[in-house]
Design a protein around this motif. Structure first.
Motif, PDB file in Angstrom:
ATOM      1  N   TRP A 139      21.734 -29.762 -15.941  1.00 16.32           N
ATOM      2  CA  TRP A 139      20.867 -30.144 -15.127  1.00 16.32           C
ATOM      3  C   TRP A 139      21.704 -30.499 -13.848  1.00 16.32           C
ATOM      4  O   TRP A 139      22.395 -31.239 -13.784  1.00 16.32           O
ATOM      5  CB  TRP A 139      19.849 -31.100 -15.597  1.00 16.32           C
ATOM      6  CG  TRP A 139      18.935 -30.387 -16.782  1.00 16.32           C
ATOM      7  CD1 TRP A 139      18.540 -29.213 -16.774  1.00 16.32           C
ATOM      8  CD2 TRP A 139      18.457 -31.177 -17.866  1.00 16.32           C
ATOM      9  NE1 TRP A 139      17.725 -29.249 -18.144  1.00 16.32           N
ATOM     10  CE2 TRP A 139      17.678 -30.307 -18.661  1.00 16.32           C
ATOM     11  CE3 TRP A 139      18.672 -32.447 -18.332  1.00 16.32           C
ATOM     12  CZ2 TRP A 139      16.960 -30.964 -19.654  1.00 16.32           C
ATOM     13  CZ3 TRP A 139      17.903 -32.812 -19.301  1.00 16.32           C
ATOM     14  CH2 TRP A 139      17.118 -32.029 -20.099  1.00 16.32           C
TER      15      TRP A 139
ATOM     16  N   THR B 199      17.877 -26.281 -13.374  1.00 15.26           N
ATOM     17  CA  THR B 199      18.515 -25.960 -14.633  1.00 15.26           C
ATOM     18  C   THR B 199      19.610 -24.657 -14.228  1.00 15.26           C
ATOM     19  O   THR B 199      19.414 -23.354 -13.948  1.00 15.26           O
ATOM     20  CB  THR B 199      17.572 -25.484 -15.780  1.00 15.26           C
ATOM     21  OG1 THR B 199      16.728 -26.616 -15.762  1.00 15.26           O
ATOM     22  CG2 THR B 199      18.420 -25.395 -16.987  1.00 15.26           C
TER      23      THR B 199
ATOM     24  N   ARG C  93      13.467 -28.168 -14.526  1.00 11.88           N
ATOM     25  CA  ARG C  93      14.300 -28.589 -15.741  1.00 11.88           C
ATOM     26  C   ARG C  93      13.740 -28.019 -17.080  1.00 11.88           C
ATOM     27  O   ARG C  93      12.449 -28.153 -17.152  1.00 11.88           O
ATOM     28  CB  ARG C  93      14.173 -30.150 -15.885  1.00 11.88           C
ATOM     29  CG  ARG C  93      14.959 -30.918 -14.863  1.00 11.88           C
ATOM     30  CD  ARG C  93      15.245 -32.526 -15.432  1.00 11.88           C
ATOM     31  NE  ARG C  93      16.018 -33.217 -14.489  1.00 11.88           N
ATOM     32  CZ  ARG C  93      16.637 -33.941 -15.081  1.00 11.88           C
ATOM     33  NH1 ARG C  93      16.936 -34.114 -16.481  1.00 11.88           N
ATOM     34  NH2 ARG C  93      17.772 -34.467 -14.309  1.00 11.88           N
TER      35      ARG C  93
END
Length: 157
Positions: free
Chosen positions: A54, A59, A102
């Motif tokens: 991350w 991501t 994320r």
């Protein structure tokens, strides 16, 4: 092997069961053979584990490009599948993919396993040696091992 006793009466034949140690020994031998065959199947298609990091609200799938190479599929199709399943935008940047937001690292392994089952493994013989073909807007999975031709849903093969 234990001996079977045959008893004959007038119209019936009775076969006594094997002794328990013989049954246990045969059962263990069969389980050993089944374990050996499943290991061979599992080792046939080896995929690396996804390397996910991350950075802020993004991501990064660091080793993405290894997966399409191992599966013999177009990277764009695999990315399209991951984008749809993760409900996120992602783009290829070199050998990695960057997704907005994320995402859980475990979800990548789960999604790739699902992709392999639906779009790579032959449903007839279980072989990973397949290729895809489009015929009049329909997608087909062609097995190079057994010659089976199976339809696939979606646009990701």
């Amino acid at each position: 092997m234990g001996k079977l006793k045959l008893k004959r009466d007038s119209n019936t034949t009775i076969v006594s069961q094997q002794t328990k140690p013989d049954y246990e020994r045969l059962l263990k031998r069969l389980q050993g053979q089944l374990k050996n065959t499943s290991r061979k199947e599992a080792s046939r298609l080896e995929l690396p584990s996804p390397q996910i990091i991350w950075v802020g609200q993004r991501t990064i799938f660091r080793n993405f490009i290894e997966f399409p190479k191992a599966l013999r599929r177009d990277p764009e199709k695999l990315l399209l599948y991951l984008n749809k399943e993760l409900a996120s935008a992602g783009y290829i940047a070199g050998e990695r993919v960057i997704f907005l937001g994320r995402k859980e690292p475990s979800s990548f392994a789960t999604l790739i396993d699902r992709y392999v089952k639906e779009y790579v493994i032959c449903p007839v013989c279980g072989s990973p040696d397949t290729r895809t073909e489009k015929n009049k807007k329909l997608g087909f999975l062609l097995c190079e091992a057994c010659g089976a031709r199976s339809s696939v849903k979606g646009n990701y093969a």
